[in-house]
Design a protein around this motif. Structure first.
Motif, short mmCIF file in Angstrom:
data_model
loop_
_atom_site.label_atom_id
_atom_site.label_comp_id
_atom_site.label_asym_id
_atom_site.label_seq_id
_atom_site.Cartn_x
_atom_site.Cartn_y
_atom_site.Cartn_z
N ALA A 67 54.21 43.02 40.00
CA ALA A 67 52.81 42.65 39.30
C ALA A 67 52.13 43.34 38.78
O ALA A 67 52.42 44.65 39.24
N GLY A 68 50.98 43.20 38.42
CA GLY A 68 50.15 43.99 37.16
C GLY A 68 49.27 43.64 37.08
O GLY A 68 48.78 42.07 36.90
N ALA A 69 47.82 44.13 37.24
CA ALA A 69 46.74 43.62 36.28
C ALA A 69 45.61 44.78 36.03
O ALA A 69 45.96 45.92 36.70
N ASP A 70 44.78 44.57 35.18
CA ASP A 70 44.08 45.23 34.27
C ASP A 70 42.99 45.03 34.77
O ASP A 70 42.56 43.56 34.21
N VAL A 71 41.96 45.70 35.21
CA VAL A 71 40.41 44.83 35.28
C VAL A 71 39.55 46.54 34.53
O VAL A 71 39.56 47.59 34.75
N ALA A 72 38.76 45.93 34.21
CA ALA A 72 37.70 46.61 33.43
C ALA A 72 36.09 45.95 33.66
O ALA A 72 36.08 45.15 34.45
N ASN A 83 19.46 56.08 30.66
CA ASN A 83 19.89 54.53 31.09
C ASN A 83 21.95 55.02 30.49
O ASN A 83 21.83 54.37 29.02
N PRO A 84 22.70 55.70 30.62
CA PRO A 84 23.18 55.53 30.60
C PRO A 84 25.03 54.29 30.57
O PRO A 84 23.58 53.47 31.84
N ALA A 85 25.26 53.91 30.08
CA ALA A 85 26.79 53.47 30.09
C ALA A 85 27.25 53.96 31.30
O ALA A 85 27.94 54.41 31.31
N LEU A 86 27.35 53.45 32.55
CA LEU A 86 29.07 52.95 32.72
C LEU A 86 30.10 52.11 33.36
O LEU A 86 30.12 50.90 32.89
N ASN A 87 31.22 53.06 32.95
CA ASN A 87 32.43 52.41 32.51
C ASN A 87 33.54 52.02 33.53
O ASN A 87 34.10 53.69 33.72
N LEU A 88 34.01 51.43 34.05
CA LEU A 88 34.92 51.85 35.27
C LEU A 88 36.57 50.57 34.65
O LEU A 88 36.23 49.32 33.95
N SER A 89 37.25 51.97 34.98
CA SER A 89 38.62 50.54 34.21
C SER A 89 39.66 51.47 35.25
O SER A 89 39.72 52.13 35.63
N LEU A 90 40.34 49.65 36.15
CA LEU A 90 41.70 49.69 36.91
C LEU A 90 42.70 49.04 36.19
O LEU A 90 42.73 47.89 36.11
N ASN A 91 44.15 49.88 35.63
CA ASN A 91 45.15 49.83 35.91
C ASN A 91 45.95 49.85 36.88
O ASN A 91 46.80 50.85 37.46
N ALA A 92 47.08 48.72 37.85
CA ALA A 92 47.36 48.74 39.03
C ALA A 92 49.27 47.59 38.53
O ALA A 92 48.92 46.51 37.92
N ASN A 93 49.68 48.45 39.35
CA ASN A 93 51.32 48.03 39.36
C ASN A 93 51.46 48.01 40.94
O ASN A 93 51.55 48.93 41.28
N LEU A 94 52.26 46.80 41.12
CA LEU A 94 53.26 46.31 41.98
C LEU A 94 54.61 46.42 42.06
O LEU A 94 55.11 45.19 41.24
N ASN A 95 54.81 46.74 42.78
CA ASN A 95 56.61 46.49 43.15
C ASN A 95 57.35 46.53 43.99
O ASN A 95 57.08 47.64 45.09
N ALA A 96 58.18 45.83 44.68
CA ALA A 96 58.59 45.24 45.48
C ALA A 96 59.72 44.55 45.49
O ALA A 96 60.00 43.87 44.82
#
Length: 150
Positions: A67-72, A83-96
């Motif tokens: 399974a895997g997902a990209d979240v931003a 007033n800066p812009a805060l950008n977050l990005s997460l890319n995670a993968n699961l193998n079982a």
């Protein structure tokens, strides 16, 4: 005459509501679409009498899950006049992976109990499982950037 028509209409309405309430509804997946039962196991011969004494059933089960997902996300924050812009990005993968053996010894009694055949079973599960997760988190508030990888 109107009284007979209104009774007939009421009966017809209740009959239609009764028929519609017994119609099948939309089917929905149980357990979020994943199987609770092991593939291939169901009791087609559950009521067939067995030979009294000991027996052992073995089942091999293998599964491989990926399974895997990209979240931003982006958010503008205000600090004083900035007033800066805060950008977050997460890319995670699961193998079982899992390789399991189910050992099910059982004993069937010869003497009927309450008109049926009494049997006692106990299952043991042995095997190997492994799981790994890999991900990258990126946070940016210009002119700074942070990257975390696991």
């Amino acid at each position: 005459m109107n009284h007979v028509r209104s009774n007939a209409s009421a009966v017809a309405m209740f009959l239609c509501v009764g028929i519609l309430s017994t119609a099948p509804s939309v089917s929905r997946a149980d357990e979020s679409g994943t199987s609770f039962w092991l593939p291939g196991t169901f009791g087609s011969l559950a009521a067939v009498p067995t030979t009294p004494g000991w027996s052992v059933a073995t089942v091999y089960y293998h599964t491989s899950v990926k399974a895997g997902a990209d979240v931003a996300a982006s958010r503008e924050i205000q600090i004083g006049r900035f007033n800066p812009a805060l950008n977050l990005s997460l890319n995670a993968n699961l193998n079982a992976d899992a390789d399991l053996a189910f050992l099910v010894p059982s004993y069937t009694f010869a003497t009927p109990i309450l008109g049926g055949q009494f049997s006692v079973s106990m299952a043991a599960i042995v095997g190997r499982t492994s799981a790994s997760i890999a991900g990258t988190l990126t946070a940016t508030v210009p002119p700074f950037s942070l990257v975390r990888t696991e």
